[in-house]
Write an enzyme that holds these catalytic residues in place. Structure first.
Site, PDB file in Angstrom:
ATOM      1  N   ASP A 185       7.283  -5.123  13.223  1.00  0.00           N
ATOM      2  CA  ASP A 185       8.017  -6.197  13.140  1.00  0.00           C
ATOM      3  C   ASP A 185       9.523  -4.298  13.681  1.00  0.00           C
ATOM      4  OD1 ASP A 185       7.699  -7.512  11.910  1.00  0.00           O
ATOM      5  OD2 ASP A 185       8.796  -8.052  10.691  1.00  0.00           O
TER       6      ASP A 185
ATOM      7  N   HIS B   1       6.016  -1.520  10.657  1.00  0.00           N
ATOM      8  CA  HIS B   1       7.555  -1.831  11.680  1.00  0.00           C
ATOM      9  C   HIS B   1       7.567  -0.963  12.555  1.00  0.00           C
ATOM     10  CE1 HIS B   1       9.291  -3.466   7.737  1.00  0.00           C
ATOM     11  NE2 HIS B   1       9.413  -4.414   8.208  1.00  0.00           N
TER      12      HIS B   1
END
Ligand SMILES: [Zn+2]
Length: 189
Positions: free
Chosen positions: A9, A154
């Site tokens: 993400d 991430h």
């Protein structure tokens, strides 16, 4: 072979995303990148690299505002503009939507469905951010991944993410998955 679903993400990020892509390519596996629309606009070459490598690109809204703290009109626009930023660059509509902070809001879910996107959360977080986001802790949490899991990681620096720490153990994690008979795959649509 059991499948697991890796998601990254808050990118694309010019420093970290290429390193994640290299690690995935080396392991020969596919993942899903939930990108922020305005980052996608800033990094078109990186977006095309993700797409052409066969990874999936999902919608993580246009600018990652917290879903609960904006008007419903703005919230819907965040979803719509995030999707458009992706399709403008890679020429394909995203099939998946993930709300910022995992906070589902009905009008945003509705907008995602209108855009043809399915909402995808996660059931294992690497917690590669904040005070717990150190490489050894991330490694331990990822060691617990089992077949069918959707794993949150991430690649974007957005606020307090620690992609530098994740990348210290990502290649090792990918090798361990394969040793354990788990295959990192695209989300079923
Ligand atoms: Zn996010």
């Amino acid at each position: 072979m059991d499948r697991v679903f890796l998601t990254f993400d808050d990118g694309p990020d010019p420093e970290w995303t290429p390193q994640v892509l290299d690690a995935l390519a080396h392991a020969g596996v596919k993942a899903t990148f939930f990108v922020i629309g305005q980052q996608a606009q800033r990094t078109p070459d990186l977006m095309r690299r993700i797409h052409s490598a066969g990874h999936a690109v999902g919608n993580h809204t246009f600018s990652h505002r917290h879903p609960w703290f904006m008007s419903s009109r703005t919230a819907r626009a965040q979803v719509r503009d995030g999707a458009k930023a992706i399709s403008d660059v890679v020429g394909a509509e995203p099939k998946f939507y993930r709300p910022p902070h995992g906070r589902e809001r009905a009008c945003m879910t509705d907008e995602a469905h209108r855009c043809g996107e399915q909402v995808v959360l996660w059931n294992v977080s690497a917690i590669d951010w904040g005070p717990l986001g150190a490489a050894d802790g991330i490694e331990k949490r990822l060691d617990a991944v089992k077949g069918g899991d959707i794993v949150l990681m991430h690649d974007g620096q957005n606020k307090h993410n620690r992609p530098d720490q994740l990348l210290k153990i990502l290649p090792l994690f990918l090798r361990k998955l394969s040793d354990r008979g788990l295959r990192a795959s695209l989300l079923p649509s």
